[in-house]
Design an enzyme around this catalytic site. Structure first.
Site, PDB file in Angstrom:
ATOM      1  N   GLY A   1       0.826  -1.208   0.000  1.00 35.00           N
ATOM      2  CA  GLY A   1       0.000   0.000   0.000  1.00 35.00           C
ATOM      3  C   GLY A   1       0.858   1.254   0.000  1.00 35.00           C
TER       4      GLY A   1
ATOM      5  N   GLY B   1      -0.279   4.338   0.083  1.00 38.32           N
ATOM      6  CA  GLY B   1      -1.117   5.470   0.490  1.00 38.32           C
ATOM      7  C   GLY B   1      -0.368   6.297   1.525  1.00 38.32           C
TER       8      GLY B   1
ATOM      9  N   GLY C   1      -0.173   5.984   4.792  1.00 38.29           N
ATOM     10  CA  GLY C   1       0.542   5.193   5.789  1.00 38.29           C
ATOM     11  C   GLY C   1       1.789   4.553   5.208  1.00 38.29           C
TER      12      GLY C   1
ATOM     13  CB  VAL D   1      -1.451  -8.012  -1.603  1.00 38.39           C
ATOM     14  CG1 VAL D   1      -1.399  -8.966  -0.410  1.00 38.39           C
ATOM     15  CG2 VAL D   1      -0.073  -7.452  -1.907  1.00 38.39           C
TER      16      VAL D   1
ATOM     17  CD  GLU E   1     -14.585  17.973   2.059  1.00 42.92           C
ATOM     18  OE1 GLU E   1     -13.975  18.570   2.956  1.00 42.92           O
ATOM     19  OE2 GLU E   1     -14.126  16.965   1.487  1.00 42.92           O
TER      20      GLU E   1
ATOM     21  CG  ASP F   1      -8.239   4.607   6.379  1.00 40.34           C
ATOM     22  OD1 ASP F   1      -7.854   5.314   7.326  1.00 40.34           O
ATOM     23  OD2 ASP F   1      -8.810   5.062   5.361  1.00 40.34           O
TER      24      ASP F   1
ATOM     25  CB  ALA G   1      -4.482  11.807   5.543  1.00 37.72           C
TER      26      ALA G   1
HETATM   27  C1  FAD Z   1     -13.083  10.743  -0.564  1.00 35.34           C
HETATM   28  C2  FAD Z   1     -12.188  10.770   0.641  1.00 35.34           C
HETATM   29  C3  FAD Z   1     -11.912  11.965   1.263  1.00 35.34           C
HETATM   30  C4  FAD Z   1     -11.085  12.012   2.370  1.00 35.34           C
HETATM   31  N1  FAD Z   1     -10.828  13.221   2.947  1.00 35.34           N
HETATM   32  C5  FAD Z   1      -9.953  13.274   3.968  1.00 35.34           C
HETATM   33  C6  FAD Z   1      -9.590  14.533   4.528  1.00 35.34           C
HETATM   34  O1  FAD Z   1     -10.071  15.586   4.099  1.00 35.34           O
HETATM   35  N2  FAD Z   1      -8.679  14.549   5.543  1.00 35.34           N
HETATM   36  C7  FAD Z   1      -8.127  13.392   6.031  1.00 35.34           C
HETATM   37  O2  FAD Z   1      -7.280  13.455   6.908  1.00 35.34           O
HETATM   38  N3  FAD Z   1      -8.475  12.185   5.551  1.00 35.34           N
HETATM   39  C8  FAD Z   1      -9.372  12.099   4.517  1.00 35.34           C
HETATM   40  N4  FAD Z   1      -9.720  10.890   4.008  1.00 35.34           N
HETATM   41  C9  FAD Z   1      -9.225   9.660   4.648  1.00 35.34           C
HETATM   42  C10 FAD Z   1      -7.788   9.379   4.252  1.00 35.34           C
HETATM   43  O3  FAD Z   1      -7.632   9.490   2.860  1.00 35.34           O
HETATM   44  C11 FAD Z   1      -7.436   7.975   4.731  1.00 35.34           C
HETATM   45  O4  FAD Z   1      -7.607   7.916   6.123  1.00 35.34           O
HETATM   46  C12 FAD Z   1      -6.003   7.641   4.381  1.00 35.34           C
HETATM   47  O5  FAD Z   1      -5.829   7.602   2.984  1.00 35.34           O
HETATM   48  C13 FAD Z   1      -5.613   6.289   4.990  1.00 35.34           C
HETATM   49  O6  FAD Z   1      -4.301   5.994   4.608  1.00 35.34           O
HETATM   50  P1  FAD Z   1      -3.877   4.475   4.392  1.00 35.34           P
HETATM   51  O7  FAD Z   1      -2.421   4.519   4.084  1.00 35.34           O
HETATM   52  O8  FAD Z   1      -4.355   3.647   5.515  1.00 35.34           O
HETATM   53  O9  FAD Z   1      -4.699   3.983   3.109  1.00 35.34           O
HETATM   54  P2  FAD Z   1      -4.769   4.594   1.655  1.00 35.34           P
HETATM   55  O10 FAD Z   1      -4.208   5.955   1.599  1.00 35.34           O
HETATM   56  O11 FAD Z   1      -6.163   4.378   1.215  1.00 35.34           O
HETATM   57  O12 FAD Z   1      -3.792   3.657   0.815  1.00 35.34           O
HETATM   58  C14 FAD Z   1      -4.045   2.289   0.642  1.00 35.34           C
HETATM   59  C15 FAD Z   1      -3.211   1.813  -0.545  1.00 35.34           C
HETATM   60  O13 FAD Z   1      -3.239   0.394  -0.548  1.00 35.34           O
HETATM   61  C16 FAD Z   1      -3.428  -0.049  -1.870  1.00 35.34           C
HETATM   62  N5  FAD Z   1      -4.061  -1.369  -1.801  1.00 35.34           N
HETATM   63  C17 FAD Z   1      -5.262  -1.669  -1.260  1.00 35.34           C
HETATM   64  N6  FAD Z   1      -5.498  -2.975  -1.371  1.00 35.34           N
HETATM   65  C18 FAD Z   1      -4.436  -3.523  -2.006  1.00 35.34           C
HETATM   66  C19 FAD Z   1      -4.109  -4.838  -2.423  1.00 35.34           C
HETATM   67  N7  FAD Z   1      -4.929  -5.866  -2.197  1.00 35.34           N
HETATM   68  N8  FAD Z   1      -2.944  -5.037  -3.068  1.00 35.34           N
HETATM   69  C20 FAD Z   1      -2.094  -4.000  -3.315  1.00 35.34           C
HETATM   70  N9  FAD Z   1      -2.352  -2.738  -2.941  1.00 35.34           N
HETATM   71  C21 FAD Z   1      -3.502  -2.501  -2.287  1.00 35.34           C
HETATM   72  C22 FAD Z   1      -4.308   1.001  -2.507  1.00 35.34           C
HETATM   73  O14 FAD Z   1      -4.197   0.995  -3.910  1.00 35.34           O
HETATM   74  C23 FAD Z   1      -3.769   2.283  -1.876  1.00 35.34           C
HETATM   75  O15 FAD Z   1      -2.744   2.856  -2.644  1.00 35.34           O
HETATM   76  C24 FAD Z   1     -10.542  10.812   2.890  1.00 35.34           C
HETATM   77  C25 FAD Z   1     -10.829   9.590   2.275  1.00 35.34           C
HETATM   78  C26 FAD Z   1     -11.641   9.568   1.153  1.00 35.34           C
HETATM   79  C27 FAD Z   1     -11.939   8.256   0.478  1.00 35.34           C
END
Ligand code: FAD
Length: 434
Positions: A11, A13, A15, A79, A171, A300, A316
């Site tokens: 991932g 993202g 994190g 994955v 939004e 998340d 985020a």
């Molecule tokens: C529309 C929207 C608006 C948001 N607005 C805000 C905001 O204004 N402020 C804020 O703080 N937070 C906001 N958030 C929440 C924030 O984006 C998330 O909390 C944050 O992205 C979590 O980070 P993460 O690294 O856990 O996951 P993510 O950033 O979602 O990254 C997960 C990654 O894992 C990859 N992945 C998933 N499954 C697999 C798999 N099986 N194999 C390989 N790769 C995989 C995905 O492609 C992705 O790149 C928003 C979320 C959304 C959807």
């Protein structure tokens, strides 16, 4: 390189990239695996969905982001499982990747409270594909309305329903109201886009439940000023090709958007461990999977009560803080020291914008609303974008729309083979297209 400790991050993202950032100079080998080739700035995704920004303004190829880190390999792959005993990540195409330490940062997707069959009719917003598909639905609906002569069907085509009154729903509703009621008005001849109905449905007693009641009330008034109808206290009981059922009434709508629920990635299933009711892995205080100190789960996908005993929110900054904490722990363990103190989440505040002139901000110690909050929201989001070019591009796009009202991203980029909706096909007890 190959004899170095190998950290696999699944991932890219918020994190996952924070882990990679925190491991700079740690002397480890890193492999980042993601199913997409880009890192996505999800907080501005709704602006792609509502034709404000272009996709390339909020997403960056992961390979490019880490091009100067020679110890990082980037793999595009999905994955599908983890061999915890054999220390291998299993990919959809049958390949596997061995790890010494694994960090799962695979995020979450929207959830339909057990009604996955609603998804085709009420898409959620999580990926760039979701955003361009939502943009296509909104713009196609207006195009069809321009050619529709039947008043009932035209009303359905001009009705936009958003389910869920959290920040994303608020939004989206504000942006769609501005798009239809203000920006696109001069572009159409047969329809008056100001007559578009934008309905925000929230099952709870107020929108923005994570904010204080006075900020929620302010946000509702600001939305209503933009022409959004806010309906509170009634859950949606059905979504179908004709629209939604809410409170026993059918609302005929061509565009229904889902911003109501979240479900974590299936990491708990891959690991065969306990999950909370949103599917998140229950992690230990150091963010590791119980019984597996070599596997971290963050962002998340993780469930932990590390915010003064409360659950860490799915936002985020929380994912970034967890990523940096996991990196610190890995580095300390490699030095033979015991890990840092347990993860503690530091909350800096809640922000949500309502159209392009208003926002609400709750920093805890101070609450701000209105145009000043919008400026702070805008500056904060520009600051958190990656790269000077994107910061300038987004600032320019906003300035352009703010001063001219013209949105350059009103492009229908995918062909839609869905038949136009039939408003008369709604499972109506009473049809509400007023
Ligand atoms: C529309 C929207 C608006 C948001 N607005 C805000 C905001 O204004 N402020 C804020 O703080 N937070 C906001 N958030 C929440 C924030 O984006 C998330 O909390 C944050 O992205 C979590 O980070 P993460 O690294 O856990 O996951 P993510 O950033 O979602 O990254 C997960 C990654 O894992 C990859 N992945 C998933 N499954 C697999 C798999 N099986 N194999 C390989 N790769 C995989 C995905 O492609 C992705 O790149 C928003 C979320 C959304 C959807």
């Amino acid at each position: 390189m190959t004899d170095r400790h190998h950290v696999v991050i699944v991932g890219a993202g918020f994190g996952g990239l924070a882990v990679a950032h925190g491991l700079a100079g740690a002397g480890v080998r890193i492999t980042i695996i993601d199913q997409r080739n880009h890192h996505l700035f999800q907080p501005l995704l709704y602006q792609v969905g509502t034709a404000t920004l272009a996709t390339s303004e909020i997403a960056w190829p992961v390979r490019h982001l880490v091009r100067n880190r020679k110890e990082i390999t980037t793999l595009l792959g999905v994955v599908t499982g983890i061999d915890t005993a054999g220390h291998r990540v299993l990919l959809e195409d049958g390949a596997d990747v061995a790890f010494d330490t694994l960090v799962l940062a695979t995020g979450a997707r929207h959830a339909y409270f057990g009604h996955d069959e609603w998804e085709p009719f009420a898409p959620g917003l999580k990926t760039l594909e979701d955003a361009t598909s939502i943009r296509r639905r909104i713009l196609l609906s207006l195009e069809r309305a321009e050619r529709e002569t039947d008043p009932l069907r035209r009303a359905a085509l001009l009705t936009f329903v958003i389910v869920g009154g959290g920040p994303t729903g608020v939004e989206l509703a504000g942006a769609i109201a501005e798009l239809t009621h203000q920006n696109l008005r001069p572009d159409f001849r047969q329809i008056d886009t100001r007559t578009a109905r934008v309905l925000l449905i929230e099952a709870g007693p107020r929108i923005l439940p994570s904010f204080t009641p006075d900020l929620s009330a302010y946000a509702q008034t600001a939305l209503e000023r933009l022409g959004v109808e806010v309906q509170l206290g009634l859950p949606v009981s059905d979504c179908n090709a004709a629209g939604v059922m809410v409170g026993g009434r059918a609302v005929a709508a061509d565009v229904v958007l889902w911003a109501a629920g979240v479900r974590a990635s299936p990491a708990a299933t891959w690991l065969e461990v306990q999950a909370d009711n949103a599917g998140r892995v229950r992690v230990d205080a150091d963010l590791c999977v119980p019984g597996h100190p070599e596997i971290f789960v963050i962002g998340d996908t993780a469930s932990i009560n590390a915010w003064h005993g409360k659950p860490v929110p799915g936002i985020a900054p929380a994912a970034k803080q967890q990523g940096l904490h996991a990196a610190r722990t890995i580095k300390q363990r490699l030095r033979g020291a015991t890990g840092p103190s347990p993860f503690r989440y530091k909350h800096s505040g809640n922000l949500a914008t309502i159209g392009k002139r208003s926002a609400v901000i709750d920093f805890g110690w101070i609450k701000i609303r209105g145009w000043l909050a919008w400026w702070i929201w805008g500056l904060a989001h520009i600051y958190f974008l990656i790269g000077l070019r994107n910061r300038l591009a987004v600032a320019l796009s906003w300035l352009w729309i703010y001063t001219t009202g013209a949105r350059s991203a009103c492009l229908i980029t995918q062909v839609d083979h869905r038949p136009p909706p039939d408003a008369t096909a709604a499972p109506a007890r009473s049809m509400d297209v007023s």
